[in-house]
Design a protein around this motif. Sequence first.
Motif, PDB file in Angstrom:
ATOM      1  N   THR A 279       0.819  -1.202   0.000  1.00  0.00           N
ATOM      2  CA  THR A 279       0.000   0.000   0.000  1.00  0.00           C
ATOM      3  C   THR A 279       0.858   1.259   0.000  1.00  0.00           C
ATOM      4  OG1 THR A 279      -1.710  -1.185   1.231  1.00  0.00           O
ATOM      5  CG2 THR A 279      -1.832   1.212   1.270  1.00  0.00           C
ATOM      6  N   GLN A 280       0.422   2.229  -0.770  1.00  0.00           N
ATOM      7  CA  GLN A 280       1.096   3.527  -0.834  1.00  0.00           C
ATOM      8  C   GLN A 280       1.270   4.081   0.573  1.00  0.00           C
ATOM      9  OE1 GLN A 280      -0.994   6.264  -3.377  1.00  0.00           O
ATOM     10  NE2 GLN A 280       0.407   7.945  -2.982  1.00  0.00           N
TER      11      GLN A 280
ATOM     12  N   THR B 152      -2.408   5.214  -7.378  1.00  0.00           N
ATOM     13  CA  THR B 152      -2.055   6.299  -6.480  1.00  0.00           C
ATOM     14  C   THR B 152      -3.350   6.882  -5.923  1.00  0.00           C
ATOM     15  OG1 THR B 152      -0.728   8.309  -6.195  1.00  0.00           O
ATOM     16  CG2 THR B 152      -1.978   8.119  -8.243  1.00  0.00           C
ATOM     17  N   ARG B 153      -3.281   7.360  -4.712  1.00  0.00           N
ATOM     18  CA  ARG B 153      -4.453   7.921  -4.043  1.00  0.00           C
ATOM     19  C   ARG B 153      -4.541   9.402  -4.352  1.00  0.00           C
ATOM     20  NH1 ARG B 153      -8.669   5.397  -2.187  1.00  0.00           N
ATOM     21  NH2 ARG B 153      -9.502   6.103  -0.238  1.00  0.00           N
ATOM     22  N   SER B 154      -5.686   9.842  -4.881  1.00  0.00           N
ATOM     23  CA  SER B 154      -5.883  11.245  -5.215  1.00  0.00           C
ATOM     24  C   SER B 154      -7.336  11.606  -4.939  1.00  0.00           C
ATOM     25  CB  SER B 154      -5.541  11.483  -6.687  1.00  0.00           C
ATOM     26  OG  SER B 154      -5.777  12.817  -7.040  1.00  0.00           O
TER      27      SER B 154
ATOM     28  N   GLU C 263      -9.634   8.832  -3.965  1.00  0.00           N
ATOM     29  CA  GLU C 263      -9.855   7.731  -4.899  1.00  0.00           C
ATOM     30  C   GLU C 263      -8.530   7.125  -5.336  1.00  0.00           C
ATOM     31  OE1 GLU C 263     -12.473   8.238  -8.219  1.00  0.00           O
ATOM     32  OE2 GLU C 263     -13.505   9.906  -7.242  1.00  0.00           O
ATOM     33  N   ASP C 264      -8.566   5.838  -5.657  1.00  0.00           N
ATOM     34  CA  ASP C 264      -7.401   5.180  -6.232  1.00  0.00           C
ATOM     35  C   ASP C 264      -7.428   5.366  -7.742  1.00  0.00           C
ATOM     36  OD1 ASP C 264      -6.317   4.214  -3.861  1.00  0.00           O
ATOM     37  OD2 ASP C 264      -7.494   2.367  -3.938  1.00  0.00           O
TER      38      ASP C 264
ATOM     39  N   THR D  80       0.195   2.004  -4.553  1.00  0.00           N
ATOM     40  CA  THR D  80      -0.429   0.773  -4.072  1.00  0.00           C
ATOM     41  C   THR D  80      -0.377  -0.215  -5.227  1.00  0.00           C
ATOM     42  OG1 THR D  80      -1.895   1.888  -2.517  1.00  0.00           O
ATOM     43  CG2 THR D  80      -2.618  -0.274  -3.315  1.00  0.00           C
TER      44      THR D  80
END
Length: 151
Positions: A44-45, A64-66, A69-70, A96
Amino acid sequence: MLLNDEVQLLRKVPYFCRVDPCKLKLLAFTSDRVLYEPGQVLFTQGESSDAAYVILHGTVDLLTRSSGEDLKIGEAGCNSIIGEMCLISNSLQAVTARAATEVEALRITKDTFFKVIADNPRMSLEISRTLAENLRGSRYDGTNRIDHHVL
C-alpha cells in the motif's frame, strides 16, 4: 514450479539477466512464492517496504491515491519487479500494488535483496543501468502504462 524454472524466469528480469545462475538459484530458494486473487493488495502507498516482488504470472495494477480515490497509473506484468525502488532508497511505497488478475509472484525480502546485491557487484551495475534507462526513456506512453521500474 522447479527451482531451475524460477531461475529462468528471474533471468528475464532486467536486474537479474546477467547475474550468475548460482546466485539466482539462491535468490529463488530464499524467496517466498506468493499468490494473490484479483483485488488483493501486495503493498500500500505510504507503507514502509520490506520486500520486492517479481511477477511470475498475472497483472498488478499500480495505483495512487488522489482526492480520496485510487487512480490507476500503470500496471506490471510477467517478468517485472515492483517495490524494489523503495528497498533501494529506504523510502515509503510510492504506489499501491493491487492484483488485477490472479497473480503469482516471488517475494524477495529486503535482507535477501541486499545480500544478493552485496554478493554480486554486477547486479549493482545492472540496477544502475536500468535506472538510467528508465530515467532517459519515456515513463508514460499514452496507453495508461507507466514504466514500473521507476516506482
